[in-house]
Design an enzyme around this catalytic site. Structure first.
Site, PDB file in Angstrom:
ATOM      1  N   CYS A   1      34.324 130.597  19.279  1.00 54.63           N
ATOM      2  CA  CYS A   1      34.851 129.558  20.415  1.00 54.63           C
ATOM      3  C   CYS A   1      34.566 130.572  22.134  1.00 54.63           C
ATOM      4  CB  CYS A   1      36.620 129.668  20.266  1.00 54.63           C
ATOM      5  SG  CYS A   1      37.496 128.577  21.856  1.00 54.63           S
TER       6      CYS A   1
ATOM      7  N   CYS B   1      37.991 131.794  23.539  1.00 53.20           N
ATOM      8  CA  CYS B   1      39.169 132.782  23.344  1.00 53.20           C
ATOM      9  C   CYS B   1      38.180 133.672  22.551  1.00 53.20           C
ATOM     10  CB  CYS B   1      40.198 132.463  22.534  1.00 53.20           C
ATOM     11  SG  CYS B   1      40.334 131.627  21.145  1.00 53.20           S
TER      12      CYS B   1
ATOM     13  N   CYS C   1      40.061 124.164  18.412  1.00 52.97           N
ATOM     14  CA  CYS C   1      39.705 125.805  18.151  1.00 52.97           C
ATOM     15  C   CYS C   1      41.818 126.194  17.841  1.00 52.97           C
ATOM     16  CB  CYS C   1      39.281 126.679  19.398  1.00 52.97           C
ATOM     17  SG  CYS C   1      39.957 128.850  19.187  1.00 52.97           S
TER      18      CYS C   1
ATOM     19  N   CYS D   1      42.511 128.778  20.106  1.00 56.81           N
ATOM     20  CA  CYS D   1      44.346 128.195  21.851  1.00 56.81           C
ATOM     21  C   CYS D   1      43.536 126.834  21.942  1.00 56.81           C
ATOM     22  CB  CYS D   1      42.899 129.641  22.650  1.00 56.81           C
ATOM     23  SG  CYS D   1      40.813 128.904  22.772  1.00 56.81           S
TER      24      CYS D   1
ATOM     25  N   CYS E   1      30.524 117.738  14.721  1.00 57.28           N
ATOM     26  CA  CYS E   1      29.550 117.443  16.167  1.00 57.28           C
ATOM     27  C   CYS E   1      30.165 118.799  17.375  1.00 57.28           C
ATOM     28  CB  CYS E   1      29.149 115.801  16.099  1.00 57.28           C
ATOM     29  SG  CYS E   1      28.566 115.713  17.835  1.00 57.28           S
TER      30      CYS E   1
END
Length: 181
Positions: A96, A99, A145, A148, A168
């Protein structure tokens, strides 16, 4: 007339909220089940030893560039074939961008022809948060995510075996770390 219209909006809002609250699980055509109960998904994250990260929009604006912020915090989408990872074929892990949480392994990435990085499964079940997305007149499943809450993209049921799923994902929502040999 205005009062009737406002009442109708309130009733539709309540019905929509109720419908959202009652749909806690999603089963894809291949019988893959994922929870859409945010509390249950976040509990799985904590049970795996991770704490959720919460920051203000201003804090995210300080840390992310303009496109990263647009995609991860405003549920934006980068143009197809414009992101840095859609054609990446190196071995490693995708994290991510907001984070640093590990999201996808390169060995689950495949060529979908869509112009965005596509994966058939997350690195860990608890890495992804699944949210109903009825925007733009479509019924889709948004993926975020789980640590976060950053918007990553969407998941569809047109991927390859073994899962039949296609995550995707926007390149702007990802960082990549190449695996050293």
């Amino acid at each position: 007339m205005l009062k009737k219209f406002c009442l109708l909006l309130v009733l539709l809002g309540l019905f929509g909220f109720q419908a959202c609250q009652t749909q806690n699980n999603m089963t894809f055509a291949n019988d893959t089940k994922v929870s859409q109960n945010i509390e249950a998904q976040q509990k799985a994250l904590v049970d795996a030893g991770f704490s959720p990260i919460k920051k203000s929009k201003e804090a995210w604006k300080q840390e992310l560039d303009e496109m990263e912020y647009y995609v991860t915090q405003e549920q934006g989408t980068e143009r197809a074939f414009s992101g840095k990872y859609w054609d990446n074929h190196q071995n490693g892990t995708y994290f991510c961008v907001a984070c640093g949480f590990p999201l996808f392994a390169s060995d689950t990435k495949f060529e979908s022809g869509t112009g965005w990085p596509s994966f058939y499964t997350p690195k860990e079940d608890y890495a992804i948060l699944y949210v109903n997305d009825g925007s733009h007149g479509m019924d889709r499943t948004e993926v975020r995510c789980n640590r976060c809450g950053a918007h990553l993209g969407h998941v569809f049921e047109d991927g390859p075996a073994p899962t039949g799923l296609r995550y995707c994902i926007n390149s702007a929502a990802l960082d990549f770390e190449k695996k050293e040999k």
